[in-house]
Design an enzyme around this catalytic site. Sequence first.
Site, short mmCIF file in Angstrom:
data_model
loop_
_atom_site.label_atom_id
_atom_site.label_comp_id
_atom_site.label_asym_id
_atom_site.label_seq_id
_atom_site.Cartn_x
_atom_site.Cartn_y
_atom_site.Cartn_z
N LYS A 159 -2.84 6.41 1.23
CA LYS A 159 -2.62 6.81 2.63
C LYS A 159 -1.65 8.00 2.67
CE LYS A 159 -2.30 4.60 7.16
NZ LYS A 159 -3.51 5.18 7.70
N GLU A 175 -16.25 6.28 4.58
CA GLU A 175 -15.50 5.76 5.72
C GLU A 175 -15.31 6.84 6.78
OE1 GLU A 175 -11.37 4.73 5.20
OE2 GLU A 175 -11.04 6.29 3.72
N ARG A 231 0.84 -1.22 0.00
CA ARG A 231 0.00 0.00 0.00
C ARG A 231 0.87 1.26 0.00
NH1 ARG A 231 -4.60 0.29 4.46
NH2 ARG A 231 -2.81 0.81 5.76
N1 PLP Z 1 -9.28 4.33 6.62
C1 PLP Z 1 -8.50 5.33 7.03
C2 PLP Z 1 -8.82 6.71 6.61
C3 PLP Z 1 -7.40 5.04 7.86
O1 PLP Z 1 -6.61 6.02 8.29
C4 PLP Z 1 -7.13 3.72 8.24
C5 PLP Z 1 -5.98 3.39 9.06
O2 PLP Z 1 -5.00 2.93 8.61
C6 PLP Z 1 -7.99 2.72 7.80
C7 PLP Z 1 -9.06 3.05 6.99
C8 PLP Z 1 -7.77 1.29 8.19
O3 PLP Z 1 -6.75 0.71 7.43
P1 PLP Z 1 -5.89 -0.49 8.03
O4 PLP Z 1 -6.86 -1.52 8.45
O5 PLP Z 1 -5.06 -0.95 6.90
O6 PLP Z 1 -5.13 0.06 9.15
C1 COI Z 2 -3.89 3.27 11.46
O1 COI Z 2 -4.91 2.69 11.85
O2 COI Z 2 -2.81 2.70 11.39
C2 COI Z 2 -3.93 4.67 11.07
O3 COI Z 2 -3.06 5.07 10.37
C3 COI Z 2 -5.06 5.49 11.51
C4 COI Z 2 -4.73 6.80 12.13
C5 COI Z 2 -4.15 6.72 13.47
C6 COI Z 2 -4.09 7.76 11.21
#
Ligand code: PLP
Ligand code: COI
Length: 344
Positions: free
Chosen positions: A183, A219, A80
């Site tokens: 991200k 989201e 990612r």
């Molecule tokens: N959506 C957003 C905007 C986020 O910041 C995060 C955190 O990482 C997620 C979703 C969840 O992603 P992940 O499960 O890969 O941490």
């Molecule tokens: C995560 O869940 O790892 C995130 O990056 C979310 C947030 C703390 C920015």
Amino acid sequence: MVNIDWSKLTFSYTKTNTMLCCSFKDGKWSEIESRTDDSIRLSAFAGALHYSVECFEGLKAFRGKDGKIRLFRPEENAARLQRSAKFLGITPPSTELFIEMCERAVKENLDFLPPYGTWASLYLRPTLIGSNPQLGVKSSRECLFMMLCSPVGAYTGGNLEPIKVVIARNYDRAAPNGCGCYKLGGNYAASLCSFNIASSQGYKAVLYLDPATKTYIDEFNSSNFFAIKGNTYITPKSDSILPSITNKSLEQAAAYLGMEVERRPIRVEELAGFDEAGECGTAVVITPVYQIDDKPYLESDKVTSYKFGSADACGEKSLKLYRFITGIQYGDIEDPFGWCRFIE
Ligand code: PLP
Ligand code: COI
């Protein structure tokens, strides 16, 4: 020895032993450098500071019941980050370099890896920034890749404590055809104003709608949305949300546990028919949502409320999924998917 009350940890900064740095310059990556000081020296003209040439990741290391240390799906985070960097036009670390730095960061900071049974973990924050001095708006030639870490506990309140959130229809975090699915630090900057107002009104998170039509659920500011209806796990399909690794894992887990799984556009009005709702992500793990307030203007009092289960307890299906995912991460149950990478 560090003196930390592990079970009282929140999602906040704790200084650890080291951070790791690697620079990309003249077409190649430097050696990995380990530093005890977590401040960096950077040109004030760096692209990261002016044009948000920055992307990052978040993943966790867990100390298991068996004493083994597990990283949860780091190759997914590497991929990612590579996608985010491609969008920004900067050079990402290879998957091998990414994982090597994850493992080394954990090993150098074992004092800060919480003990089993505390529900805490060591959060890793891989961060890639454009570092060369520049004035014109363009992708940076040189980059700095940093592996930061901090021990963390629950993101909001206590573990599995249900929260109240708000749909703020007069704000968006992402644009149609924009960068919501990457991200990038800039996405979080875009969410701060609405989050701050929502927070002052007692909400723990903001739930954004699809920015093009404001019809479907997208989201949260720092996590994906999921809901449970009967025996079905439902989560939004949208081009403007981050592809969450936790959510992808929960979809697999739900199917494995005999649930139906639907990833599809979710109309806001459907909220009225859901049994359970929640946030999912690395930082929030699964955080149950007991109420969603839909506000045409965040600043006004006009509101339509949707309620799910109890404000005091996590719903049954969400709890089952939480136990399954965290069970794999902490080594309580067997990992049927091979998600965990062990650190020797
Ligand atoms: N959506 C957003 C905007 C986020 O910041 C995060 C955190 O990482 C997620 C979703 C969840 O992603 P992940 O499960 O890969 O941490
Ligand atoms: C995560 O869940 O790892 C995130 O990056 C979310 C947030 C703390 C920015």
